[in-house]
Design a protein around this motif. Structure first.
Motif, PDB file in Angstrom:
ATOM      1  N   GLN A  87      19.462  15.811  -4.273  1.00  0.00           N
ATOM      2  CA  GLN A  87      19.196  16.035  -2.860  1.00  0.00           C
ATOM      3  C   GLN A  87      19.233  14.719  -2.072  1.00  0.00           C
ATOM      4  OE1 GLN A  87      16.848  16.917  -5.288  1.00  0.00           O
ATOM      5  NE2 GLN A  87      17.758  18.917  -5.578  1.00  0.00           N
ATOM      6  N   PRO A  88      19.416  14.818  -0.746  1.00  0.00           N
ATOM      7  CA  PRO A  88      19.431  13.614   0.087  1.00  0.00           C
ATOM      8  C   PRO A  88      18.037  13.077   0.370  1.00  0.00           C
ATOM      9  CG  PRO A  88      19.863  15.554   1.431  1.00  0.00           C
ATOM     10  CD  PRO A  88      19.787  16.020   0.006  1.00  0.00           C
ATOM     11  N   ARG A  89      17.988  11.804   0.701  1.00  0.00           N
ATOM     12  CA  ARG A  89      16.749  11.128   1.089  1.00  0.00           C
ATOM     13  C   ARG A  89      17.040  10.265   2.308  1.00  0.00           C
ATOM     14  NH1 ARG A  89      14.838   5.751  -0.053  1.00  0.00           N
ATOM     15  NH2 ARG A  89      12.579   5.604   0.186  1.00  0.00           N
ATOM     16  N   ILE A  90      16.151  10.308   3.281  1.00  0.00           N
ATOM     17  CA  ILE A  90      16.209   9.419   4.439  1.00  0.00           C
ATOM     18  C   ILE A  90      15.044   8.441   4.321  1.00  0.00           C
ATOM     19  CG2 ILE A  90      15.968   9.233   6.949  1.00  0.00           C
ATOM     20  CD1 ILE A  90      17.186  12.027   7.162  1.00  0.00           C
ATOM     21  N   ASN A  91      15.342   7.172   4.519  1.00  0.00           N
ATOM     22  CA  ASN A  91      14.324   6.134   4.519  1.00  0.00           C
ATOM     23  C   ASN A  91      14.334   5.454   5.884  1.00  0.00           C
ATOM     24  OD1 ASN A  91      14.346   2.832   3.969  1.00  0.00           O
ATOM     25  ND2 ASN A  91      12.537   3.935   3.291  1.00  0.00           N
ATOM     26  N   LEU A  92      13.156   5.309   6.470  1.00  0.00           N
ATOM     27  CA  LEU A  92      12.990   4.561   7.715  1.00  0.00           C
ATOM     28  C   LEU A  92      12.252   3.282   7.374  1.00  0.00           C
ATOM     29  CD1 LEU A  92      13.049   7.673   8.533  1.00  0.00           C
ATOM     30  CD2 LEU A  92      11.973   6.904  10.618  1.00  0.00           C
ATOM     31  N   THR A  93      12.872   2.142   7.608  1.00  0.00           N
ATOM     32  CA  THR A  93      12.222   0.852   7.379  1.00  0.00           C
ATOM     33  C   THR A  93      11.944   0.236   8.736  1.00  0.00           C
ATOM     34  OG1 THR A  93      13.386   0.576   5.278  1.00  0.00           O
ATOM     35  CG2 THR A  93      12.413  -1.396   6.258  1.00  0.00           C
ATOM     36  N   TYR A 131       0.848  -1.187   0.000  1.00  0.00           N
ATOM     37  CA  TYR A 131       0.000   0.000   0.000  1.00  0.00           C
ATOM     38  C   TYR A 131       0.888   1.242   0.000  1.00  0.00           C
ATOM     39  CZ  TYR A 131      -3.804  -3.105   1.526  1.00  0.00           C
ATOM     40  OH  TYR A 131      -4.726  -4.105   1.637  1.00  0.00           O
ATOM     41  N   TYR A 132       0.506   2.237  -0.798  1.00  0.00           N
ATOM     42  CA  TYR A 132       1.253   3.496  -0.855  1.00  0.00           C
ATOM     43  C   TYR A 132       0.381   4.627  -0.332  1.00  0.00           C
ATOM     44  CZ  TYR A 132       3.748   7.544  -2.643  1.00  0.00           C
ATOM     45  OH  TYR A 132       4.406   8.744  -2.748  1.00  0.00           O
ATOM     46  N   TYR A 133       0.891   5.338   0.667  1.00  0.00           N
ATOM     47  CA  TYR A 133       0.226   6.515   1.234  1.00  0.00           C
ATOM     48  C   TYR A 133       1.059   7.729   0.813  1.00  0.00           C
ATOM     49  CZ  TYR A 133      -1.790   2.954   4.323  1.00  0.00           C
ATOM     50  OH  TYR A 133      -2.425   1.836   4.832  1.00  0.00           O
ATOM     51  N   SER A 137       5.976  10.274   2.347  1.00  0.00           N
ATOM     52  CA  SER A 137       5.112   9.154   1.956  1.00  0.00           C
ATOM     53  C   SER A 137       5.486   7.886   2.721  1.00  0.00           C
ATOM     54  CB  SER A 137       5.203   8.899   0.451  1.00  0.00           C
ATOM     55  OG  SER A 137       6.491   8.429   0.092  1.00  0.00           O
ATOM     56  N   LEU A 138       4.521   6.959   2.753  1.00  0.00           N
ATOM     57  CA  LEU A 138       4.723   5.676   3.430  1.00  0.00           C
ATOM     58  C   LEU A 138       4.360   4.546   2.475  1.00  0.00           C
ATOM     59  CD1 LEU A 138       5.311   4.350   6.289  1.00  0.00           C
ATOM     60  CD2 LEU A 138       2.835   4.076   6.418  1.00  0.00           C
ATOM     61  N   LEU A 139       5.210   3.534   2.421  1.00  0.00           N
ATOM     62  CA  LEU A 139       4.943   2.317   1.666  1.00  0.00           C
ATOM     63  C   LEU A 139       4.850   1.187   2.684  1.00  0.00           C
ATOM     64  CD1 LEU A 139       4.733   0.906  -1.123  1.00  0.00           C
ATOM     65  CD2 LEU A 139       7.203   0.536  -0.958  1.00  0.00           C
ATOM     66  N   LEU A 140       3.722   0.487   2.682  1.00  0.00           N
ATOM     67  CA  LEU A 140       3.507  -0.631   3.602  1.00  0.00           C
ATOM     68  C   LEU A 140       3.500  -1.926   2.801  1.00  0.00           C
ATOM     69  CD1 LEU A 140       2.758  -1.754   6.428  1.00  0.00           C
ATOM     70  CD2 LEU A 140       0.355  -1.395   5.795  1.00  0.00           C
ATOM     71  N   MET A 141       4.441  -2.825   3.115  1.00  0.00           N
ATOM     72  CA  MET A 141       4.528  -4.140   2.468  1.00  0.00           C
ATOM     73  C   MET A 141       4.177  -5.191   3.503  1.00  0.00           C
ATOM     74  SD  MET A 141       8.106  -3.625   0.369  1.00  0.00           S
ATOM     75  CE  MET A 141       9.021  -2.934   1.745  1.00  0.00           C
ATOM     76  N   ALA A 162       7.035  -1.295   7.120  1.00  0.00           N
ATOM     77  CA  ALA A 162       6.634   0.054   6.737  1.00  0.00           C
ATOM     78  C   ALA A 162       7.876   0.847   6.364  1.00  0.00           C
ATOM     79  CB  ALA A 162       5.897   0.730   7.890  1.00  0.00           C
ATOM     80  N   SER A 163       7.801   1.563   5.244  1.00  0.00           N
ATOM     81  CA  SER A 163       8.933   2.323   4.741  1.00  0.00           C
ATOM     82  C   SER A 163       8.529   3.780   4.560  1.00  0.00           C
ATOM     83  CB  SER A 163       9.380   1.709   3.409  1.00  0.00           C
ATOM     84  OG  SER A 163      10.443   2.448   2.858  1.00  0.00           O
ATOM     85  N   LEU A 164       9.065   4.650   5.422  1.00  0.00           N
ATOM     86  CA  LEU A 164       8.774   6.076   5.379  1.00  0.00           C
ATOM     87  C   LEU A 164       9.885   6.797   4.622  1.00  0.00           C
ATOM     88  CD1 LEU A 164       7.031   8.510   6.356  1.00  0.00           C
ATOM     89  CD2 LEU A 164       8.521   8.570   8.382  1.00  0.00           C
TER      90      LEU A 164
END
Length: 189
Positions: free
Chosen positions: A182-188, A14-16, A158-162, A129-131
């Protein structure tokens, strides 16, 4: 749930598009850049040790050990920012999370190749969940048997829920691109 499954079969994703208001997302991005104990990732690829330009950090409810690419990391205890984000994501997804792997991609030259989050320490078919904070990046899924690919653009906040059998049947990647500076931070979680 109000969102559509991105995957046509064998899993759920799911993509939020935005789970936080823009000023809040910007503030979290700045706080995480400053307050997280970032380290360059050390991996074993094709039998050779390498140090990535991408930086990582591992946090959790207790000092969990997490091993991937023949390297074991021990979780640091949650920061206030991470606990706040974890609680917001748990409320939205109706799932619980006990740890978080953070990735800092300095620009589009840094990415992640095809893989599944299927390490033995993870709950089988558990929710991941991946923010995404910072630069907008393309994220791709590839079915392990049919090779069908599905892509989504992950936006700032955005949030991706697998969940379900996604990690069993699908791989995912963050392709490299010269277009993102630009930089990106991902929280898994």
């Amino acid at each position: 749930m109000g969102v559509k499954n991105l995957l046509p079969q064998d899993g759920v994703a799911y993509y939020y598009p935005s789970i936080l208001k823009l000023p809040e997302v910007d503030a979290y991005f700045e706080r995480l850049m400053r307050n997280i104990k970032w380290k360059n990732d050390q991996l074993i690829l094709f039998g050779k040790p390498i140090i990535t330009a991408r930086k990582v950090a591992w946090y959790g409810s207790e000092p969990f050990a997490y091993t991937y690419s023949h390297q074991t990391k021990k979780a640091l205890f949650w920061t206030n920012e991470l606990l706040e984000l974890k609680n917001k994501i748990e409320h939205l997804t109706h799932e619980t999370y006990n740890c978080c792997l953070l990735n800092l991609y300095h620009n589009g030259n840094e990415g992640m190749g095809w893989h599944s989050d299927n390490e033995t320490e993870l709950k089988p078919d558990g929710a991941i969940a991946s923010l995404s904070l910072g630069a907008t990046r393309k994220f791709s899924f590839r079915h392990k048997h049919t090779k069908e690919t599905i892509s989504v653009v992950l936006e700032h906040g955005s949030l991706l829920l697998m969940k379900g059998t996604t990690q069993t049947y699908w791989q995912h990647s963050l392709p490299r691109t010269k277009k993102v500076l630009q930089p990106r931070i991902n929280l898994t979680l």
